[in-house]
Scaffold this motif. Structure first.
Motif, PDB file in Angstrom:
ATOM      1  N   TYR A   1     -11.077  14.295  12.324  1.00 45.79           N
ATOM      2  CA  TYR A   1     -11.306  13.097  11.574  1.00 45.79           C
ATOM      3  C   TYR A   1     -11.296  11.887  12.184  1.00 45.79           C
ATOM      4  CZ  TYR A   1      -6.902  11.446  10.272  1.00 45.79           C
ATOM      5  OH  TYR A   1      -5.465  10.773  10.297  1.00 45.79           O
TER       6      TYR A   1
ATOM      7  N   PRO B   1     -13.371  -4.378  17.959  1.00 40.04           N
ATOM      8  CA  PRO B   1     -14.251  -5.383  17.510  1.00 40.04           C
ATOM      9  C   PRO B   1     -14.701  -4.824  16.039  1.00 40.04           C
ATOM     10  CG  PRO B   1     -15.305  -4.574  19.056  1.00 40.04           C
ATOM     11  CD  PRO B   1     -13.854  -4.050  19.171  1.00 40.04           C
TER      12      PRO B   1
ATOM     13  N   VAL C   1       1.077  -1.219  -0.049  1.00 40.04           N
ATOM     14  CA  VAL C   1       0.060  -0.069   0.087  1.00 40.04           C
ATOM     15  C   VAL C   1       0.930   1.171   0.161  1.00 40.04           C
ATOM     16  CG1 VAL C   1      -1.687   1.251   1.347  1.00 40.04           C
ATOM     17  CG2 VAL C   1      -1.583  -1.175   1.113  1.00 40.04           C
TER      18      VAL C   1
ATOM     19  N   PRO D   1     -11.239   7.733  11.408  1.00 41.27           N
ATOM     20  CA  PRO D   1     -10.987   6.615  10.403  1.00 41.27           C
ATOM     21  C   PRO D   1     -12.105   5.580  10.944  1.00 41.27           C
ATOM     22  CG  PRO D   1      -8.942   7.167  11.278  1.00 41.27           C
ATOM     23  CD  PRO D   1      -9.872   7.955  12.084  1.00 41.27           C
TER      24      PRO D   1
ATOM     25  N   ASN E   1      -7.353   7.832  16.846  1.00 45.34           N
ATOM     26  CA  ASN E   1      -5.845   7.601  17.707  1.00 45.34           C
ATOM     27  C   ASN E   1      -5.373   9.165  17.953  1.00 45.34           C
ATOM     28  OD1 ASN E   1      -5.370   5.409  18.909  1.00 45.34           O
ATOM     29  ND2 ASN E   1      -4.319   4.578  17.218  1.00 45.34           N
TER      30      ASN E   1
ATOM     31  N   LEU F   1      -5.462  -6.118   3.939  1.00 45.63           N
ATOM     32  CA  LEU F   1      -5.711  -5.081   4.253  1.00 45.63           C
ATOM     33  C   LEU F   1      -5.165  -3.948   3.503  1.00 45.63           C
ATOM     34  CD1 LEU F   1      -5.350  -5.707   8.161  1.00 45.63           C
ATOM     35  CD2 LEU F   1      -7.409  -4.997   7.008  1.00 45.63           C
ATOM     36  N   GLY F   2      -6.010  -2.810   3.285  1.00 49.23           N
ATOM     37  CA  GLY F   2      -5.472  -1.502   2.786  1.00 49.23           C
ATOM     38  C   GLY F   2      -5.745  -0.344   3.716  1.00 49.23           C
ATOM     39  N   PRO F   3      -5.517   0.582   3.202  1.00 50.74           N
ATOM     40  CA  PRO F   3      -5.828   1.937   3.917  1.00 50.74           C
ATOM     41  C   PRO F   3      -7.376   1.988   4.169  1.00 50.74           C
ATOM     42  CG  PRO F   3      -5.224   2.540   1.566  1.00 50.74           C
ATOM     43  CD  PRO F   3      -4.778   1.061   1.917  1.00 50.74           C
ATOM     44  N   LEU F   4      -7.808   2.586   5.177  1.00 52.75           N
ATOM     45  CA  LEU F   4      -9.234   2.930   5.455  1.00 52.75           C
ATOM     46  C   LEU F   4      -9.739   4.111   4.664  1.00 52.75           C
ATOM     47  CD1 LEU F   4     -11.463   1.188   6.963  1.00 52.75           C
ATOM     48  CD2 LEU F   4     -10.714   2.723   8.951  1.00 52.75           C
ATOM     49  N   LYS F   5     -10.723   3.862   3.362  1.00 55.52           N
ATOM     50  CA  LYS F   5     -11.040   4.889   2.963  1.00 55.52           C
ATOM     51  C   LYS F   5     -12.253   5.517   3.452  1.00 55.52           C
ATOM     52  CE  LYS F   5      -8.421   3.409  -0.853  1.00 55.52           C
ATOM     53  NZ  LYS F   5      -7.228   4.192  -1.127  1.00 55.52           N
TER      54      LYS F   5
ATOM     55  N   SER G   1     -16.988  -2.121  22.828  1.00 59.17           N
ATOM     56  CA  SER G   1     -16.939  -2.793  21.492  1.00 59.17           C
ATOM     57  C   SER G   1     -17.880  -2.046  20.716  1.00 59.17           C
ATOM     58  CB  SER G   1     -17.603  -4.221  21.708  1.00 59.17           C
ATOM     59  OG  SER G   1     -18.877  -4.165  22.409  1.00 59.17           O
TER      60      SER G   1
ATOM     61  N   PRO H   1     -14.932   2.123   9.949  1.00 62.23           N
ATOM     62  CA  PRO H   1     -15.274   1.232   8.992  1.00 62.23           C
ATOM     63  C   PRO H   1     -16.780   1.678   8.489  1.00 62.23           C
ATOM     64  CG  PRO H   1     -14.754   0.271  11.042  1.00 62.23           C
ATOM     65  CD  PRO H   1     -14.763   1.561  11.282  1.00 62.23           C
TER      66      PRO H   1
ATOM     67  N   ASN I   1      -1.328  -8.131   3.417  1.00 61.44           N
ATOM     68  CA  ASN I   1      -1.488  -7.427   4.477  1.00 61.44           C
ATOM     69  C   ASN I   1      -2.536  -8.359   5.540  1.00 61.44           C
ATOM     70  OD1 ASN I   1       0.492  -5.599   3.776  1.00 61.44           O
ATOM     71  ND2 ASN I   1      -1.248  -4.700   2.633  1.00 61.44           N
TER      72      ASN I   1
ATOM     73  N   ARG J   1     -10.824  13.881  22.234  1.00 58.21           N
ATOM     74  CA  ARG J   1     -10.745  13.021  21.184  1.00 58.21           C
ATOM     75  C   ARG J   1     -12.193  12.761  20.546  1.00 58.21           C
ATOM     76  NH1 ARG J   1      -6.817   7.811  22.276  1.00 58.21           N
ATOM     77  NH2 ARG J   1      -4.734   9.036  22.150  1.00 58.21           N
TER      78      ARG J   1
ATOM     79  N   ARG K   1     -14.346   7.585   6.387  1.00 64.23           N
ATOM     80  CA  ARG K   1     -14.096   8.563   7.529  1.00 64.23           C
ATOM     81  C   ARG K   1     -15.124   9.369   7.749  1.00 64.23           C
ATOM     82  NH1 ARG K   1      -8.684  10.352   6.652  1.00 64.23           N
ATOM     83  NH2 ARG K   1      -8.262   8.101   5.849  1.00 64.23           N
TER      84      ARG K   1
ATOM     85  N   THR L   1     -21.472   2.972  17.469  1.00 64.64           N
ATOM     86  CA  THR L   1     -22.688   2.315  16.577  1.00 64.64           C
ATOM     87  C   THR L   1     -23.915   2.206  17.193  1.00 64.64           C
ATOM     88  OG1 THR L   1     -21.951   0.306  17.190  1.00 64.64           O
ATOM     89  CG2 THR L   1     -20.897   1.128  15.321  1.00 64.64           C
TER      90      THR L   1
ATOM     91  N   TRP M   1       1.369   3.439   2.893  1.00 67.47           N
ATOM     92  CA  TRP M   1       1.904   2.971   4.050  1.00 67.47           C
ATOM     93  C   TRP M   1       3.452   3.313   4.228  1.00 67.47           C
ATOM     94  CZ3 TRP M   1      -0.790  -2.324   4.919  1.00 67.47           C
ATOM     95  CH2 TRP M   1      -2.149  -2.012   5.212  1.00 67.47           C
TER      96      TRP M   1
ATOM     97  N   ILE N   1     -12.549   4.915  18.042  1.00 68.58           N
ATOM     98  CA  ILE N   1     -11.843   5.768  18.999  1.00 68.58           C
ATOM     99  C   ILE N   1     -10.904   6.361  17.712  1.00 68.58           C
ATOM    100  CG2 ILE N   1     -10.553   6.504  20.816  1.00 68.58           C
ATOM    101  CD1 ILE N   1     -11.725   3.435  21.742  1.00 68.58           C
TER     102      ILE N   1
ATOM    103  N   ASP O   1      -4.693   3.991   8.056  1.00 68.13           N
ATOM    104  CA  ASP O   1      -3.931   4.979   6.956  1.00 68.13           C
ATOM    105  C   ASP O   1      -2.635   4.959   7.190  1.00 68.13           C
ATOM    106  OD1 ASP O   1      -6.465   4.809   5.744  1.00 68.13           O
ATOM    107  OD2 ASP O   1      -6.561   6.974   5.974  1.00 68.13           O
TER     108      ASP O   1
ATOM    109  N   ILE P   1     -17.554   1.466  20.153  1.00 68.94           N
ATOM    110  CA  ILE P   1     -16.852   2.461  19.774  1.00 68.94           C
ATOM    111  C   ILE P   1     -15.842   2.470  18.720  1.00 68.94           C
ATOM    112  CG2 ILE P   1     -15.810   4.499  21.023  1.00 68.94           C
ATOM    113  CD1 ILE P   1     -16.870   3.584  23.569  1.00 68.94           C
TER     114      ILE P   1
END
Lengths: 714, 152
Positions: free
Chosen positions: B82, A658, A256, B84, B69, B21-25, B63, B86, A692, B48, B27, B53, A259, B67, A342, B65
């Motif tokens: 922002y 989770p 990626v 990130p 970073n 896995l890749g970057p989380l698109k 579980s 899912p 990954n 923060r 947000r 959900t 990264w 958060i 990211d 939330i």
């Protein structure tokens, strides 16, 4: 108390050594591979129906002493080779020299294991589920960590740094291990965390590893709740032997582009060297290793040193004394979790440069005395000192945890069909930290185990152990752990085996008493934690398929009570509590096929599991439903091309994050090898497709890397 | 043999390599504004953003939330934030605070999306991230410093 124990052991040592020897002879020789003529180190030579036996050294040399004149059957066996049996007649004052050439095979053969019943036992007819990882398997995969080397064993996987046998452990960063790890039969879990330091010994010093699956507390006590890994180290060789392995490599760019976090080269070097020789009756082995890496991510710096020494003394009365010490030191940065998805190879900015040290020292002395071909004893004392390397030790609030242990064991064959092992284990733990104060504990545990051969085709095993563990000034726990098993060979090439038993794990000092915290997290003590208990059952079949294939299928069921797991509360306090009931049921398979003998081989393993929290009626935390392993290998003369594919299904349930995206593990490792005389050049691509995945929450698995390795024996 | 190799080559070239896995698109982004600045306590250490959900103030589970970073830059007048997160629906998007010398407590809410400081009313608004709309912008949050001192 400690002084008294040492006195008892000393008296037993002296008493045993003073017994006079009878007129005996020795058998010696070499064991080689039939086609190549290469020495076969680690092969077993045993005299049937006795405790007389030996393993071949680095040069394939073996020696069995103390044989009284008579007629015997000599059995030579090694995993992956056809066994050899020879009738021998021993005359007084006539030493025998016998050389053996073994022929490779894929089918189930005789292999001596010692972990499943604390005495030598044929793997094929063992009642317990047990797998062996040979030195050649470890070397081929160019593993540099012991836990990684175990991933080709059926039913074994890693979740974070926790080894899981049939899903028994889950993931428990500060909790104790549910797999007991032994070094040459000696428990080496840390006395405070009950955790495994997989870096206590370099992989290059390992002769082989035995993985016992299922309840094993009847033999080994607390901790062996889902299985045992016994790391058996190399013996000194008869002649000069200098071995080395130099491996250097580079990390690739992440797949990626976002990264990528540095333009600097990321690399690693690993150097391992050992020297072995014998002077008269004393064999010695010394090894030193140095591993260094920049890591593939921020906070990835690592430097590790190992120093290992072993002395093996053949005493005049045919008894042996083995002294062993290993020390490892690790200085590393710490990657607890990624900054955000990211920036998956970066740590949160405040954690940059966090580092810690991990020190481990294990030392033991073992005295073996053979009173007669059917009666032997073992006396052992050991010292285990470990300084934990967890992130909460950034403040250096811990002192090294010290574990002292001793053992007296007697092996007796009162009749050719009965073999009894009985003994007493003693242990003492001393730990101290700002987080749980000073704690001391003592444990004493008698045990007995019998193997009863009802016939050549049917064997029964039974054993029981009583553990008494006293936490000074706090509590006394007593646990009885029984186990029974059987193996039956209805026709040649088919062996059914079953075992069932109970096991337990006492809560560790950290789980009960830790009281620590930072701005983001606070751990609360729970002094009332009860021990975990398990009841395990397995039933399997080992089956030769023709002359070139072998399969094993085992169904298993494990019921757990009072599992000790951490809970994280909304105010970010955490505490270990007892979960009531859980069950893991599943099927484990293994298939080995010599497709084109000497050219093309296949090994595949697959394990299906259903890990359930019974009371909550939901999946257990951190357990996969399926793990698989596939390894084809091609050989063309001196060249070999091999691949390993590891698959682990997505973890259905995790505790801390989770909602994070989770994917299955799908990793290909590829290697090309060239062998010339005693030297081997190897090129490895690990994680060849640069896949990954997370090894624990918010921690990526290693990205693609390339390594060139030169190894050899001089 | 050549045909087999050719077919194998075509097959392999037609396959996409799964990189996992890749970057989380997806947000949630927005701006934060503060009211009642004169009530700002001295003992606030960090802020923060969080997205929840299932929002039930009586039964709040970690579980549920997500958060961030990264802490909010409190020195700015209208800092950006922002999270990130899912894909899915979030019943509460909020800013939580931490007092000096204490740990994070995600029930210590300083403001949430949907709160109107003028009428002093509002219910938390649901934010949805979908495949077609993975980024939810302008999810602006008003934080009221009086909530941190327990006046209101």
């Amino acid at each position: 108390m400690i002084k008294n124990c040492y006195r008892i052991f000393f008296v037993l040592f002296i008493t045993a050594a003073m017994l006079n020897a009878k007129v005996t002879v020795k058998i010696s020789g070499t064991i080689t591979e039939k086609t190549s003529g290469d020495a076969l180190p680690g092969a077993n030579v045993f005299i049937q129906d006795t405790f007389l036996g030996a393993s071949s050294d680095e040069n394939g040399f073996f020696e069995i002493n103390g044989i009284t004149p008579g007629n015997y059957v000599l059995r030579v066996s090694f995993m992956g080779f056809k066994p050899v049996r020879r009738q021998i007649s021993i005359s007084p004052d006539q030493d025998l020299v016998m050389n053996f050439e073994l022929e490779e095979t894929t089918i189930l053969t005789e292999q001596i294991v010692i972990t499943s019943s604390r005495q030598p036992e044929n793997l094929a007819s063992a009642a317990a589920s047990i797998s062996v990882l040979e030195k050649s398997d470890i070397q081929r995969r160019n593993s540099y960590k012991l836990d990684e080397a175990l991933l080709s064993v059926p039913g074994v996987t890693l979740v974070g740094e926790n080894i899981n046998i049939r899903g028994g452990s889950g993931y428990n960063r500060l909790g104790g291990s549910r797999t007991l790890v032994l070094l040459d039969g000696i428990p080496i879990l840390t006395s405070d965390l009950g955790a495994v330091n997989w870096n206590i010994i370099p992989v290059t010093e390992v002769e082989h590893m035995e993985v016992l699956k299922g309840a094993a507390s009847s033999l080994y006590g607390s901790g062996a709740i889902s299985g045992v890994v016994n790391i058996l180290t190399k013996l000194p060789s008869k002649g000069h032997s200098l071995s080395f392995r130099q491996s250097s490599g580079l990390y690739d760019e992440p797949s990626v582009p976002e990264w990528k976090w540095t333009d600097k080269l990321r690399y690693f070097h690993r150097t391992d060297a050992s020297y072995s020789n014998s002077i008269g009756p004393v064999g010695m082995r010394l090894a030193v290793s140095h591993h260094q890496s920049t890591g593939d991510r921020e906070n990835g710096l690592l430097e590790r040193w190992y120093y290992t020494g072993k002395l093996h003394w053949q005493l005049p009365d045919h008894s042996t004394l083995t002294l062993f010490s290993t020390y490892s030191q690790e200085d590393r940065e710490f990657f607890l979790q990624w900054w955000e998805q990211d920036h998956a190879l970066n740590v949160p900015p405040p954690e940059r440069g966090n580092r810690y040290q991990l020190d481990g020292f294990v030392s033991y002395a073992v005295y073996h005395k053979l009173f007669s071909p059917t009666l032997s004893t073992k006396l052992r004392v050991s010292y285990n000192q470990q300084l934990v390397g967890i992130p909460i030790n950034v403040a250096n609030a811990f002192t090294p945890a010290i574990g002292l242990s001793g053992e007296v064991q007697i092996n007796w064959k009162p009749h050719p069909n009965h073999s009894i092992s009985a003994g007493v284990d003693y242990k003492r733990d001393q730990v101290e930290s700002l987080y749980y104060g000073g704690r001391e504990a003592n444990g004493i545990s008698p045990y007995i185990q019998e193997i009863w051969k009802l016939s050549e085709l049917l064997q029964l095993n039974a054993g029981v152990r009583l553990d008494t563990y006293t936490l000074v000034g706090d509590s006394v726990e007593q646990q009885i752990s029984p186990k029974i098993g059987a193996s039956w060979q209805p026709i040649f090439g088919t062996i059914f085996h079953f075992s069932c038993g109970r096991a337990f794990r006492a809560a560790t000092v950290v789980e009960r008493f830790i009281s620590a915290g930072s701005k983001d997290f606070k751990a609360l003590p729970n002094p009332t934690l009860k021990p975990e208990r398990s009841a395990l059952f397995d039933l399997g079949v080992r089956q030769n398929i023709g002359e070139r294939a072998f399969a094993e299928v085992t169904a298993f069921s494990a019921d757990y009570e009072n599992l000790i797991e951490p809970v994280l509360n909304i105010d970010l306090t955490a505490q270990f509590i007892n979960f009531s009931r859980a069950r893991i049921q599943g099927v484990e398979t293994m298939f080995r096929w010599d497709v084109i003998p000497q050219y093309f081989r296949l090994l595949t393993t697959a394990t299906w599991m259903d890990p359930r929290d019974i009371d909550r009626k939901e999946p257990l935390l951190y357990r996969p439903r399926f793990i698989g392993y596939f390894s084809p290998s091609l050989s063309f003369g001196a060249f070999s091309l091999e691949a390993d594919y590891r698959y682990m299904s997505r973890l259905e349930k995790v505790a801390v994050f989770p909602l994070d995206e989770r994917v299955p593990t799908k990793v290909w490792d590829i290697r090309l090898m060239y062998k010339w005389k005693n030297y081997k050049l190897q090129f490895d691509i690990r994680n060849a497709l640069n896949y990954n995945y997370t090894v624990s929450e918010r921690v990526l698995g290693e990205i693609r890397n390339y390594a060139l390795t030169l190894s050899g024996d001089i | 043999m050549k045909k087999i190799l050719l077919i194998a080559l075509l097959f392999v070239s037609g396959c996409e390599i799964d990189h996992g896995l890749g970057p989380l698109k997806s947000r949630i982004t927005g701006k934060i504004s503060f009211v009642n600045e004169n009530f700002k306590p001295d003992n606030i250490d960090a802020l923060r953003p969080i997205a929840v959900t299932k929002w039930d103030p009586e039964n709040f589970s970690l579980s549920d939330i997500v958060i961030a970073n990264t802490s909010v830059n409190m020195s700015k007048e209208n800092p950006d934030y922002y999270i990130p997160a899912p894909l899915g629906s979030y019943e509460l998007v909020a800013i939580v605070y931490r007092k000096k010398g204490q740990g994070w407590n995600y029930t210590q809410i300083l403001g949430f999306y949907g709160f109107d400081p003028v009428t002093y009313t509002g219910e938390s608004k649901i934010v949805t991230l979908s495949k077609t709309k993975p980024i939810a912008g302008e999810i602006d949050i008003v934080c009221d410093w009086t909530w941190a001192v327990g006046i209101k």
